[in-house]
Design a protein around this motif. Structure first.
Motif, PDB file in Angstrom:
ATOM      1  N   ARG A   1     -11.665  -2.306  12.294  1.00  0.00           N
ATOM      2  CA  ARG A   1     -10.364  -2.093  11.660  1.00  0.00           C
ATOM      3  C   ARG A   1      -9.295  -2.452  12.666  1.00  0.00           C
ATOM      4  NH1 ARG A   1      -8.947   2.244   7.670  1.00  0.00           N
ATOM      5  NH2 ARG A   1      -7.553   3.084   9.221  1.00  0.00           N
TER       6      ARG A   1
ATOM      7  N   ASP B   1      -7.429  -4.466   6.529  1.00  0.00           N
ATOM      8  CA  ASP B   1      -8.675  -4.049   5.901  1.00  0.00           C
ATOM      9  C   ASP B   1      -9.142  -5.179   4.972  1.00  0.00           C
ATOM     10  OD1 ASP B   1      -6.977  -3.912   3.786  1.00  0.00           O
ATOM     11  OD2 ASP B   1      -6.921  -1.734   3.679  1.00  0.00           O
TER      12      ASP B   1
ATOM     13  N   VAL C   1       3.347   0.470   9.839  1.00  0.00           N
ATOM     14  CA  VAL C   1       1.923   0.313  10.093  1.00  0.00           C
ATOM     15  C   VAL C   1       1.452  -1.029   9.556  1.00  0.00           C
ATOM     16  CG1 VAL C   1      -0.355   1.298   9.736  1.00  0.00           C
ATOM     17  CG2 VAL C   1       1.646   2.786   9.814  1.00  0.00           C
TER      18      VAL C   1
ATOM     19  N   GLU D   1       0.306   6.932   3.290  1.00  0.00           N
ATOM     20  CA  GLU D   1      -0.552   5.916   3.902  1.00  0.00           C
ATOM     21  C   GLU D   1      -1.515   5.382   2.848  1.00  0.00           C
ATOM     22  OE1 GLU D   1      -1.389   5.220   7.476  1.00  0.00           O
ATOM     23  OE2 GLU D   1       0.541   6.061   8.056  1.00  0.00           O
TER      24      GLU D   1
ATOM     25  N   ARG E   1      -2.106  -2.981   9.082  1.00  0.00           N
ATOM     26  CA  ARG E   1      -3.526  -2.716   9.173  1.00  0.00           C
ATOM     27  C   ARG E   1      -4.289  -3.792   8.413  1.00  0.00           C
ATOM     28  NH1 ARG E   1      -4.253   1.960   6.081  1.00  0.00           N
ATOM     29  NH2 ARG E   1      -3.323   3.151   7.753  1.00  0.00           N
TER      30      ARG E   1
ATOM     31  N   ARG F   1       0.663   0.533  15.061  1.00  0.00           N
ATOM     32  CA  ARG F   1       1.735   1.412  14.585  1.00  0.00           C
ATOM     33  C   ARG F   1       2.955   1.242  15.467  1.00  0.00           C
ATOM     34  NH1 ARG F   1       0.701   5.716  11.336  1.00  0.00           N
ATOM     35  NH2 ARG F   1      -1.370   5.518  10.454  1.00  0.00           N
TER      36      ARG F   1
ATOM     37  N   GLU G   1      -5.437  -2.125  13.562  1.00  0.00           N
ATOM     38  CA  GLU G   1      -4.269  -1.370  13.112  1.00  0.00           C
ATOM     39  C   GLU G   1      -3.260  -1.273  14.235  1.00  0.00           C
ATOM     40  OE1 GLU G   1      -4.642   2.351  10.748  1.00  0.00           O
ATOM     41  OE2 GLU G   1      -3.608   3.227  12.467  1.00  0.00           O
TER      42      GLU G   1
ATOM     43  N   GLY H   1       0.333  -0.949   5.995  1.00  0.00           N
ATOM     44  CA  GLY H   1      -0.611   0.159   5.962  1.00  0.00           C
ATOM     45  C   GLY H   1      -0.046   1.395   5.312  1.00  0.00           C
TER      46      GLY H   1
END
Lengths: 499, 498
Positions: free
Chosen positions: A60, A78, A74, A191, A76, A64, A62, A130
């Protein structure tokens, strides 16, 4: 924070920085501009490739960044994010090449490519967001970056189209913001999480949640062109062909649909959304949109306008997939995000080739054009068959899984919608093909006027068109291979439904 | 202490010097004073950041006999905002005046603003702004308010065109009237409590007709000076007809000074004695300002007037803070949001006025209907105008968005969905008039435009201000934490200043 974490940010920055530099280039520095554009797009694709490999193996990524007290930006990566990122990054490279050829010699190219890059930046941000607020930040940025592209020609029609576009999208943005603010007050920072984040809310909030859902979907539905929020899309087809490609396949419409996918799966969660009785109405709205868009497409003589109504119809397949419960419907919906993108971009490239090479904008002017531009029309035909859902092309795969999903969810009425849509698609695409291939040309003006001498049009226009056409075939034929969009969609569905 | 004195003394000294020295030396004074003030404000900010709020007795005499200076997070934020906007506007003004004096001979209708007349007033205004933000008793505040009004009125009329003179005169009268009404309120307070120090007043004042009368008078005076709807009639012509760098600071900073004073009086001095309905009333006026100002902005034919009416509308947003702070649980969010909006608006509006000024210099007019294709001629200015506009609309990422987000959250959390609706609709109306301009700018040019080349520095200062407005949306944590220091709604002062 490991080096990995910076990857999502870098993917966003590769086009942001390119765009900002391009703004300050002089108009005549076209070689430098081209180098920047292509380098940015290629580097981005490379980075995306690394993340694809990582996410496939369970990584993953990510990052921030502090934004407001208690609220981060965020980014991210995925599986779902990467589906959209890969689609956009890949098609961006092709569209950039296409646009360089399409706009050769026209004014204000630095401005155009600057905003073009900002658009892709925003799309990357939307895909990788995210949390809800990050999503909104990039969603609005997309609206603003697209506006100058829609009105690029500066004509009265273009300006009016731009006004309509803004009216719809900014209002949609305000409604979306209202929903987000309300939801944040109820649930704190939202989130995106597999299976939804709102599980801790009690039954007391059911009513509020229903209204919030409607606000969110309405806000997103404007960009996703859900009927009756679709009015801007047919008008915006006055924009140059690469912009249409961007609106319909790479960025804007996709951003709306992608948002809906996120809201249902990762904010509300399928179970909660179903419990609140929200999914079936969503599926019904999507079905109406599918049928209405196709019906309107039947009567359009302007080629790009017909394609625009076709987009309204096709994009709602994704929403339909979201509205049905069960992994098969998810697969069908999510994979159509990619398939529709590839098919529609091919169609718009073809329309652009016709307009740029022969000045053809209407279907009634297309008599016999297949003889003059066989490659373009071959690509167009392939994409049309794909849209209709002829096996083994891309569109068939989507429809197959949507149909299976409908049966799995016990909603057999959806099959009627799918069948009706197929018939309508055939009814508005086949006449175009008939006109282009089997009618005799009205004039012989365009007999031997080939720009590059060897090809039917500029190579920079033809090559991207043929590439995407081949993709339509490839994603269908090789749907079973590991690297196909279908397999990736299965991965997403599996992660969504994993207990 | 020295840093606080520096923020006031430096511009005063610069004002006197720039009046005395020859033209060729002025540039050094401007540059030196601006960087000196920035340094002084920065150091003061550092002190407050580390130690919490500060109070200085001037000349060794504390309140109640003497005068106190007071600095908390809000003060610092206002001082920083002033320093940043004034410095960039100074840079612009230098280029603007030099350009005007170079091209003055060939175009007789143009402004006749000269360096000699401009800089003393400019620095005087800067000094009064800084002094106002640091003052902490109602009389001293009156003095600074009056000085501010006078220097602003004179700067406005420097161009010398009839429209500017009329507008400036009207502003002067309104400003004097406002000060007078305010002074009347001060008199009532002094008669009742025998002190003028804000901190003492907040301790000993009680709810009663005297406090209410005084507050009503002072508020009315300040509303007049701020230009809150329906007392805004003087504002658009005054802001639109001034020389562009002056327009920028009038809209960006000067109206914020009286708003700041209102905040001090309402929330830090007489908070317990004011009924919530008074706050609601100000909020309703604010909503009126948003709608009326935006509608009027739509109808304008001149760009600078449009931008000025937009100020009327944006000032309305600031007053939403008053009803929203009425709910205790969301008061702090609303407070931060309102002040953040003032901050973001200062940068955004200054950049828009400067951009409009550039268009005026280049074309010799600012009629919106004849701006077709201007984006190709002045791309940087138009980009600045657009970025500033994004902040005004409250779209991300920008300071305006952060402010709107906080206000929205406060409205929703406090159950005032009604105010939330106004905030959202107001944003859409803003988008309407901003894009009305941008649409023209992006249109294909019709025919040949007679364009005067303008210095690049003018374009880039406008852009710099706009970039600041956008950056405020990405670095909100620092200003918001600063604002937290001694704010009237937080129970725990995070930096321990108490």
């Amino acid at each position: 924070m490991t080096g990995d974490a910076w990857l999502p940010l870098l993917v966003v920055l590769t086009s942001l920085i390119t765009g900002l530099v391009i703004f300050f280039l002089r108009e005549e520095q076209s070689r430098l501009r081209t180098v920047l554009n292509v380098t940015g797009a290629t580097v981005k694709l490379g980075l995306v490739g690394i993340m694809l490999w990582g996410v496939f193996h369970g990584h993953r990524y990510e990052i921030r960044l502090p934004f407001l007290p208690e609220l981060d930006l965020v980014l991210r990566a995925d599986a779902l994010a990467l589906l959209f990122v890969t689609l956009s990054a890949g098609l961006w490279l092709l569209t950039t090449i296409y646009a360089i050829g399409y706009l050769e010699g026209s004014p204000n190219r630095s401005r155009f490519f600057g905003f073009f890059s900002l658009c892709v930046t925003a799309t990357m941000g939307i895909a990788l967001a995210g949390n809800l607020l990050t999503f909104f930040v990039f969603y609005e940025m997309l609206t603003l970056a697209t506006y100058p592209l829609v009105i690029h020609r500066g004509t009265a029609t273009a300006l009016r189209a731009g006004q309509t576009y803004l009216f719809y999208t900014l209002s949609g943005g305000a409604i979306l913001l209202a929903g987000i603010a309300w939801l944040s007050v109820l649930a704190g920072p939202v989130e995106f999480t597999h299976g939804g984040t709102l599980t801790h809310l009690t039954d007391r909030h059911d009513h509020a949640l229903r209204i919030i859902f409607v606000l969110l979907i309405t806000g997103l539905g404007v960009k996703a062109a859900l009927v009756p929020l679709h009015g801007w899309l047919p008008v915006a087809m006055v924009a140059p062909a690469p912009v249409s490609a961007l609106l319909h396949a790479v960025a804007v419409v996709k951003a709306g649909v992608f948002g809906i996918v996120r809201m249902v799966y990762e904010v509300f969660g399928v179970q909660l959304a179903d419990k609140l009785g929200l999914l079936t109405p969503l599926a019904i709205v999507a079905s109406l949109t599918i049928l209405y868009g196709s019906m309107r497409a039947l009567t359009q003589d302007d080629l790009k306008r017909r394609l625009a109504y076709s987009t309204i119809s096709q994009v709602s397949y994704v929403v339909l997939g979201v509205g049905l419960i069960g992994p098969l419907a998810i697969i069908g919906g999510v994979v159509h995000l990619v398939h529709q993108g590839i098919m529609k971009i091919t169609l718009f490239f073809c329309a652009g080739n016709l307009a740029e090479t022969l000045g053809i904008h209407r279907i009634s002017e297309m008599n016999g054009v297949g003889r003059r531009m066989p490659w373009t029309m071959a690509a167009f035909s392939l994409a049309s068959f794909g849209m209709i859902g002829v096996p083994p092309l891309a569109g068939f795969i989507s429809k197959w899984y949507l149909g299976l999903g409908a049966l799995e969810a016990d909603q057999s009425w959806v099959l009627t919608v799918l069948a009706g849509s197929t018939l309508l698609n055939a009814a508005y695409f086949l006449p175009i093909l008939h006109t282009a291939w089997f009618k005799s040309p009205l004039t012989d003006v365009w007999s031997d006027n080939k720009p590059d001498g060897t090809f039917e049009t500029k190579l920079s226009l033809l090559a991207p068109t043929l590439l995407t056409a081949i993709l339509i075939l490839a994603v269908g034929v090789f749907a079973g291979s590991v690297i196909s969009p279908l397999e990736w969609a299965k991965l997403i569905a599996e992660r969504e439904y994993r207990p | 202490m020295t840093w606080a004195a520096g923020t006031i003394m430096l511009p005063l000294v610069a004002a006197c010097l720039s009046f005395l020295v020859r033209r060729s030396a002025t540039i050094w004074i401007v540059a030196g004073a601006a960087s000196g003030i920035v340094l002084a404000v920065g150091s003061l900010a550092h002190e407050v950041w580390k130690h919490g709020h500060l109070r200085y007795p001037v000349g060794g005499w504390g309140a109640p006999l003497g005068i106190d200076w007071y600095a908390d997070g809000l003060t610092i934020l206002m001082l920083l905002m002033t320093a940043a906007v004034m410095s960039l506007a100074s840079l612009y003004a230098w280029g603007y005046l030099t350009h005007a004096s170079n091209s003055g001979e060939n175009s007789p209708g143009q402004s006749t603003v000269t360096h000699e007349r401009f800089w003393p007033l400019w620095f005087f205004l800067w000094a009064s702004l800084n002094a106002l933000f640091l003052s902490s008793d109602v009389f001293n505040l009156y003095v600074t308010l009056e000085l501010l009004g006078l220097s602003a009125a004179m700067l406005m009329t420097l161009g010398g065109q009839p429209a500017a003179l009329t507008a400036g005169m009207r502003y002067l009268l309104v400003s004097l009237l406002g000060s007078l009404v305010y002074l009347l309120g001060v008199g009532v307070l002094y008669a009742a409590y025998g002190t003028l120090d804000l901190a003492s007043l907040s301790r000993i004042s009680n709810s009663g007709p005297q406090t209410w009368t005084a507050m009503a008078l002072m508020t009315l005076g300040l509303l007049l000076k701020t230009g809150l709807f329906p007392l805004h009639i003087w504002l658009p012509p005054a802001h639109a007809n001034a020389p562009s760098p002056v327009s920028a600071i009038l809209s960006g900073l000067v109206v914020k000074a009286s708003f700041y004073l209102l905040l001090r009086l309402w929330f830090q001095t007489f908070n317990p004695h004011l009924s919530p309905s008074a706050g609601q009333f100000l909020g309703v006026l604010g909503a009126g300002a948003i709608f009326w100002g935006s509608l009027q902005a739509f109808r304008q034919e001149r760009l600078k007037l449009l931008v000025a009416y937009s100020t009327v509308a944006q000032l309305g947003y600031l007053f939403l803070l008053f009803p929203l702070t009425g709910t205790a649980s969301v008061a702090e969010t609303a407070w931060s949001g309102g002040i953040y909006l003032a901050l973001a608006h200062a940068f955004a509006k200054a950049s828009m006025f400067l951009a409009a000024g550039n268009i005026m210099l280049a074309l010799g007019h600012d009629r919106i209907s004849q701006l077709d294709g201007i984006a190709q001629i002045l791309p940087i200015s138009l980009f600045a105008f657009g970025l500033g506009g994004i902040s005004l609309m409250g779209l991300p990422p920008s300071g305006g968005f952060v402010a709107k987000w906080l206000l929205l959250k406060a409205a929703w959390d406090g159950g005032h969905w009604w105010w939330a609706g106004i905030i959202l609709v107001g944003g859409l109306m803003t988008a309407g008039y901003i894009f009305m301009v941008l649409k023209r700018a992006f249109a294909a040019p019709t025919g040949h435009m007679a364009v005067q080349p303008i210095p690049h520095s003018l374009e880039f200062t406008a852009l710099a201000l706009a970039v600041f407005a956008v950056l405020l949306g990405l670095t909100a944590t620092f200003p918001l934490t600063l604002l937290h220091i001694s704010n009237p709604f937080s129970m725990a002062f995070i930096t321990g200043g108490g």
